[in-house]
Design a protein around this motif. Structure first.
Motif, mmCIF file in Angstrom:
data_model
loop_
_atom_site.group_PDB
_atom_site.id
_atom_site.type_symbol
_atom_site.label_atom_id
_atom_site.label_comp_id
_atom_site.label_asym_id
_atom_site.label_seq_id
_atom_site.Cartn_x
_atom_site.Cartn_y
_atom_site.Cartn_z
ATOM 1 N N LEU A 9 25.476 16.198 43.875
ATOM 2 C CA LEU A 9 26.362 15.640 42.851
ATOM 3 C C LEU A 9 27.035 14.362 43.343
ATOM 4 O O LEU A 9 27.146 13.376 42.598
ATOM 5 C CB LEU A 9 27.416 16.670 42.451
ATOM 6 N N LYS A 10 27.482 14.359 44.573
ATOM 7 C CA LYS A 10 28.126 13.156 45.121
ATOM 8 C C LYS A 10 27.136 11.998 45.184
ATOM 9 O O LYS A 10 27.470 10.855 44.851
ATOM 10 C CB LYS A 10 28.686 13.452 46.517
ATOM 11 N N PHE A 11 25.898 12.301 45.622
ATOM 12 C CA PHE A 11 24.887 11.249 45.719
ATOM 13 C C PHE A 11 24.547 10.690 44.345
ATOM 14 O O PHE A 11 24.450 9.465 44.159
ATOM 15 C CB PHE A 11 23.633 11.803 46.386
ATOM 16 N N ALA A 51 21.301 13.538 51.615
ATOM 17 C CA ALA A 51 22.724 13.645 51.279
ATOM 18 C C ALA A 51 23.145 15.105 51.176
ATOM 19 O O ALA A 51 24.256 15.474 51.584
ATOM 20 C CB ALA A 51 23.006 12.906 49.975
ATOM 21 N N MET A 52 22.284 15.950 50.629
ATOM 22 C CA MET A 52 22.588 17.380 50.563
ATOM 23 C C MET A 52 22.665 17.974 51.967
ATOM 24 O O MET A 52 23.561 18.766 52.285
ATOM 25 C CB MET A 52 21.526 18.096 49.720
ATOM 26 N N GLU A 53 21.725 17.588 52.810
ATOM 27 C CA GLU A 53 21.732 18.066 54.195
ATOM 28 C C GLU A 53 23.018 17.639 54.904
ATOM 29 O O GLU A 53 23.641 18.437 55.614
ATOM 30 C CB GLU A 53 20.510 17.506 54.922
ATOM 31 N N ASN A 66 29.476 12.323 35.201
ATOM 32 C CA ASN A 66 28.388 13.243 34.901
ATOM 33 C C ASN A 66 28.810 14.311 33.896
ATOM 34 O O ASN A 66 29.997 14.616 33.747
ATOM 35 C CB ASN A 66 27.922 13.964 36.176
ATOM 36 N N ILE A 67 27.820 14.873 33.249
ATOM 37 C CA ILE A 67 27.978 16.106 32.487
ATOM 38 C C ILE A 67 27.166 17.165 33.237
ATOM 39 O O ILE A 67 25.978 16.958 33.516
ATOM 40 C CB ILE A 67 27.459 15.954 31.053
ATOM 41 N N LEU A 68 27.792 18.264 33.581
ATOM 42 C CA LEU A 68 27.141 19.310 34.360
ATOM 43 C C LEU A 68 26.691 20.431 33.429
ATOM 44 O O LEU A 68 27.499 20.983 32.678
ATOM 45 C CB LEU A 68 28.093 19.860 35.423
ATOM 46 N N PRO A 98 17.824 15.770 31.715
ATOM 47 C CA PRO A 98 18.738 15.514 32.841
ATOM 48 C C PRO A 98 18.182 14.498 33.822
ATOM 49 O O PRO A 98 16.963 14.372 33.986
ATOM 50 C CB PRO A 98 18.847 16.894 33.497
ATOM 51 N N MET A 99 19.098 13.799 34.473
ATOM 52 C CA MET A 99 18.688 12.848 35.504
ATOM 53 C C MET A 99 18.331 13.584 36.797
ATOM 54 O O MET A 99 17.416 13.183 37.523
ATOM 55 C CB MET A 99 19.791 11.830 35.772
ATOM 56 N N VAL A 100 19.073 14.648 37.095
ATOM 57 C CA VAL A 100 18.835 15.450 38.296
ATOM 58 C C VAL A 100 18.688 16.900 37.867
ATOM 59 O O VAL A 100 19.411 17.381 36.987
ATOM 60 C CB VAL A 100 19.992 15.311 39.312
ATOM 61 N N PHE A 101 17.727 17.603 38.496
ATOM 62 C CA PHE A 101 17.539 19.027 38.226
ATOM 63 C C PHE A 101 17.492 19.765 39.555
ATOM 64 O O PHE A 101 16.640 19.486 40.402
ATOM 65 C CB PHE A 101 16.249 19.272 37.445
#
Length: 791
Positions: free
Chosen positions: A344-346, A267-269, A170-172, A220-223
């Motif tokens: 991020l892990k997910f 996954a965050m939970e 990833n790029i953060l 971005p893929m995730v926000f």
């Protein structure tokens, strides 16, 4: 765990601060705050405060990290409303540094050839995915930016397997403090008083525009959007992680979003719960999980309007999540840190499938294939005709669409669609494009969702054509037209003839031009239809007209035209009641109309009178004139009953001496009743109710430029009865379908009722519509200028 380099100097004190953290976190150091004179130590709006990192420290800390790590790039991407820097930090492994342009270019292929992009993803598993984390868009929600600072240091300096795995994939991109004004002042809003997390359809603020550019740049893929504070929303479910309850906006490709967003939330939970024994507070130690609205509720926390940052990002294909920490303390920071790590892990574990489905969103748009949508929701195209005399509204809309990655073309020849002829120069938004969902949610009329859900979190209608005042004709038939892609519209105004010059009462820009000419000393008169006439020669007005974008010509001045002058406007200031500045949108609307506007507090009006002003505008909560206020709110209102009496006396004196009073919206209308300035009955719908309505305007004077079966906007809808002593100049349409779009239960009681009235025995105007709401409904702004100029 070892750091790549030992931190020195300013960074000798780690940003991974204050609380003992488990494996993957740094050890506990001591933190010393550096309080600068302009910064607040905490916010009165929070139930607890802690030694959060002050904004004045952040820039130097980021630069120090950048010097110590070859993974980090620190930028200042513009400034806030108050001129504070907007920091963006990009972190990637060293092999990717210097190649961001290539990554962005590859991302753009998703819109040009999504099928080929999906093939490339399948054959290149080592590609890197941009993930964007937004810090503390609400200034009082300090924990988001503090967690981001900890994450920046971790990914800049650590070498554990998880850190390396995330950076290999990833790029953060961290928008470190989305709202620096709010962090400095310990307020929810920015320096202009706008809640930035309500601004993503209007994009009126520099902070919003910077984020839009950042989202377009990286797609971005995730926000992830960091917030606070939600605790015990459900018993022992602490904090909140989206996805949301219904209703979901129909313009999303929600099946593709929901497929991954819910699993990512879980996954965050799980990441939070894995660390729950290391939290210091019993609230966290006893938690059973987090509140995930889609899983744990049926309504009330929806993702319907595109005004919120993650919801806006979803239209760019991102898996968007709002993260609400439970408390405003270091446990809250830990919760936020853990939730982001879980995301991020997910994303790292599932990136290939997630990015393939993100690209599928754009493929559906390009192929005009929306398998889970109601037939006809997406038209084949929107046609945007251009007013040859006043193209400013349409030009603004076209630039807005382009600035949001929506393709617009301009016809090079005349054409016909659905039996209607359109001239060359007409704009078109063809809907077979990658971000069709965003185009449609901006251009559609909206829908009445009153019966779809018992409650909405915020607004439920926002149509740009209706509320900005331009025409967007939807066609369900293919259009054959030769068009050129538009990159930017830069129309200039022109003057023809020798004068006097007609300035139509047609747009925000036309009124702004009038005010600009008044300030130059140009004589202006206004007729009963609200149109303006400048008594000048061409060279006196040409520069201002050129800047306005209008096409101005000579016209005969009507005999009934009345002279107007440059007027001084005061607006009652809400300093932050209910964590918002309820007058801010109207203030910005008046400024955009070209008026000189001065904010005056309730105490200032009580102590100093309104001498020196011509107009007094009240727009906002009725609590501004209440003496029964909470500890958090009392500094913004009147301090005692004596001041309330002085306020009333000074406003009455102002009116008796020729001043004009204008009330806008529910709170101001109720306050007007309290002040004894009207004997009308003020009827108010629920605070959850809002939307676009049909309005019958009288069409001259106070409502010049508007007509029957026209448009208005309500938020906490307000209408007036008992108006026998008033001049009623606008009513809600007297038809069962007067409510066009939004959410308003039991609206039928307001059918045909008055929404704009003027007292006959004093210069008091009540506007029940939200004519300046969040600087959004441009089309209604002229109701304010009409009320100001009307004799």
């Amino acid at each position: 765990m070892k750091k790549k380099k030992a931190l020195s100097g300013l960074m000798a004190v780690s940003l991974l601060t204050v609380i003992p953290l488990s494996s993957g976190h740094a050890e506990k150091p001591q933190w010393t705050n550096v309080n600068t004179y302009e910064e607040q130590d905490g916010s009165k709006f929070n139930s607890e405060n802690y030694d959060f990192v002050k904004f004045s420290q952040i820039g130097s800390k980021l630069k120090e990290i950048e010097k110590l790590s070859n993974r980090v790039k620190v930028e200042v991407r513009g400034t806030s409303a108050d001129g504070n820097p907007l920091y963006v930090v990009t972190i990637a492994d060293p092999t990717t540094q210097g190649k961001f342009g290539k990554v962005k270019a590859l991302r753009k292929q998703m819109f040009k050839n999504p099928g080929k992009a999906q093939e490339w993803v399948a054959n290149n598993p080592d590609f890197k995915v941009p993930i964007m984390i937004n810090g503390s868009i609400h200034g009082t929600e300090f924990v988001g930016s503090d967690a981001i600072l900890q994450l920046i240091e971790r990914f800049a300096t650590q070498n554990d397997s998880t850190t390396k795995d995330v950076l290999e994939n990833n790029i953060l991109i961290f928008n470190v403090v989305q709202n620096p004004d709010g962090r400095i002042d310990a307020t929810r809003f920015n320096g202009e008083g706008i809640d930035i997390n309500r601004d993503f359809i209007t994009q009126s603020q520099p902070e919003t525009k910077e984020m839009v550019e950042l989202i377009k740049e990286w797609n971005p893929m995730v926000f992830l959007d960091t917030h606070g504070y939600v605790k015990n929303y459900q018993p022992n479910l602490q904090g909140l992680i989206e996805p949301c309850t219904p209703p979901h906006n129909p313009n999303y490709e929600y099946d593709l979003y929901g497929k991954w967003a819910y699993k990512q939330a879980e996954a965050m939970e799980a990441e939070i719960m894995k660390d729950h024994e290391n939290y210091s507070g019993s609230l966290y130690q006893n938690m059973k999980g987090t509140y995930i609205p889609l899983r744990d509720d049926s309504a009330g926390w929806d993702d319907y309007p595109p005004i919120f940052t993650p919801m806006y990002a979803m239209y760019h294909g991102a898996y968007g999540h709002t993260l609400e920490a439970p408390t405003n303390d270091w446990d809250g920071v830990r919760w936020m840190y853990n939730s982001i790590m879980g995301a991020l892990k997910f994303a790292t574990a599932n990136k290939q499938s997630m990015i393939t489905d993100q690209i599928e969103v754009f493929k559906r748009g390009i192929n005009f294939d929306h398998p889970f949508h109601k037939e006809g929701l997406f038209p084949k195209a929107y046609i945007l005709p251009l007013d040859p005399k006043d193209p400013t509204v349409t030009n603004k809309a076209v630039n807005h669409l382009i600035n949001n990655d929506i393709e617009v073309v301009q016809a090079v020849n005349a054409f016909e669609a659905d039996g209607v002829s359109y001239p060359k120069g007409t704009y078109l938004v063809e809907m077979d494009q990658a971000k069709a969902g965003l185009a449609n949610t901006m251009l559609w009329d909206g829908e009445d969702i009153t019966n779809d859900t018992p409650a909405m979190y915020d607004i439920s209608a926002w149509s740009l054509p209706e509320l900005w005042g331009f025409e967007a004709v939807a066609t369900q038939n293919p259009i054959k037209v030769n068009g050129t892609k538009v990159n930017k519209v830069t129309g200039q105004g022109t003057v023809s003839g020798k004068g006097p010059f007609l300035i139509p009462n047609s747009s925000v820009q036309s009124v702004n031009l009038v005010n600009a000419l008044l300030k130059q000393g140009i004589p202006i008169v206004r007729d009963a239809q609200g149109n303006f006439f400048a008594k000048a020669v061409a060279n006196q007005v040409s520069e201002a007209v050129k800047e306005s974008g209008l096409q101005i010509g000579t016209a005969e001045v009507p005999a009934d035209a009345v002279g107007i002058t440059s007027l001084k406007v005061a607006i009652l200031k809400d300093g932050g009641m209910g964590k918002q500045k309820s007058h801010a949108g109207t203030k910005l609307a008046l400024k955009r109309l070209g008026f000189d506007v001065t904010e005056v507090t309730p105490v200032e009006v009580a102590k100093n009178t309104l001498n020196g002003f011509d107009i007094f505008v009240y727009s906002g909560t009725e609590s501004l004139i209440s003496t029964n206020l909470s500890e958090a709110n009392k500094e913004f209102g009147l301090q005692n009953a004596g001041q309330l009496n002085e306020f009333k006396a000074n406003v009455t004196s102002f009116l008796n001496e020729g001043g004009k009073y204008i009330a806008v919206g529910a709170g101001a209308s109720r306050a007007t009743k309290t002040l004894g300035l009207t004997d009308d009955i003020i009827n108010v719908g629920g605070s959850n109710s809002n939307g676009i309505v049909k309005v019958d305007y009288e069409g001259n004077g106070l409502t010049a430029g508007y007509g029957e079966d026209d448009i208005g906007f309500v938020y906490r809808p307000t209408w007036f009865t008992g108006t026998d002593n008033d001049e009623v100049v606008a009513t809600l349409a007297d038809s069962d379908n007067f409510f066009v779009a939004g959410h308003w239960k039991n609206n039928i009681t307001a059918k045909g009722q008055a929404v704009i009235v003027k007292e006959q025995n004093k210069d008091v105007t009540l506007i029940g519509l939200e004519a300046g709401f969040r600087d959004h409904p441009d089309y209604l702004f002229r109701l304010l200028s009409n009320a100001i100029f009307e004799k």
